[in-house]
Scaffold this active site. Sequence first.
Site, mmCIF file in Angstrom:
data_model
loop_
_atom_site.group_PDB
_atom_site.id
_atom_site.type_symbol
_atom_site.label_atom_id
_atom_site.label_comp_id
_atom_site.label_asym_id
_atom_site.label_seq_id
_atom_site.Cartn_x
_atom_site.Cartn_y
_atom_site.Cartn_z
ATOM 1 N N ASP A 151 0.872 -1.178 0.000
ATOM 2 C CA ASP A 151 0.000 0.000 0.000
ATOM 3 C C ASP A 151 0.907 1.225 0.000
ATOM 4 O O ASP A 151 1.704 1.412 0.928
ATOM 5 C CB ASP A 151 -0.887 0.021 1.245
ATOM 6 C CG ASP A 151 -1.950 -1.062 1.222
ATOM 7 O OD1 ASP A 151 -2.384 -1.433 0.115
ATOM 8 O OD2 ASP A 151 -2.351 -1.536 2.291
ATOM 9 N N ASP A 180 -13.893 -3.811 -1.610
ATOM 10 C CA ASP A 180 -13.765 -3.592 -0.170
ATOM 11 C C ASP A 180 -15.177 -3.623 0.408
ATOM 12 O O ASP A 180 -16.047 -2.876 -0.042
ATOM 13 C CB ASP A 180 -13.139 -2.225 0.129
ATOM 14 C CG ASP A 180 -11.738 -2.079 -0.462
ATOM 15 O OD1 ASP A 180 -11.062 -3.114 -0.611
ATOM 16 O OD2 ASP A 180 -11.336 -0.944 -0.766
#
Length: 251
Positions: A11, A130
């Site tokens: 990330d 998500d």
Amino acid sequence: MLTKRIVPCLDIKNGRTVKGVNFVNLIDAGDPVVLAKQYAELGADELVFLDIAATLENRGTTLDMVEKVAAQVNIPFTVGGGISSVEHVDALLKCGADKVSINSSAVKRPELINELSQKFGSQCVVVAIDAKQVDGEWKVHLAGGTIPTELNLFDWAKEVEQRGAGEILFTSMDNDGTKAGFANKALARLSDELNIPIIASGGAGSVQHFIDTFTEGKSDAALAASVFHFGEIPIPELKQALKAQNIPVRI
């Protein structure tokens, strides 16, 4: 049986690898180019590189970073973050990405999945989803988990497959960063209802969690970040443990 894949996730924010809990409280985890090279050498099967601020900041993934990472690795490499056009994907692939991951842009304009699949092939298109449980139902969230939607996880996943996605990367926001294990019931249902590979994300904290997601969760790949970045679970040892459980892995 197909080989199960171990996938470290980088990330990226402001050019650094970061890691948080439930998508917040980010801490620095190192240089993404250095980490990518290490993971390739340690036996990771693939890498995922997510520019986590790109959508929120309304910009595309940084191309020069993709180029630097691609120069260091010899394993498949997926890039995501702020991708919303065929042109952007074309540029990322030319910089060395093997696949792209789209999330918010796919929900806002589902036709993008069709366009990318037709232009580059479904094997190139990963749709990241998500989701977290809201009143007992899995609801899709956008923009790094900051925007709730009314979309049901399983309905959206089916549509994504029909539109030509080659894989789904499902992150349970409830499990993310908790190290309490993957959302295996939801993963198993996705695996049962769809015909494309499902990548489990969110919750890895022990070797047993990986074993569980490949057996109970029926996942095709398992993605993790902090347990790899901070050396808590070395990839070679993880793979030996999976092999000892008769889970097919590339050693």
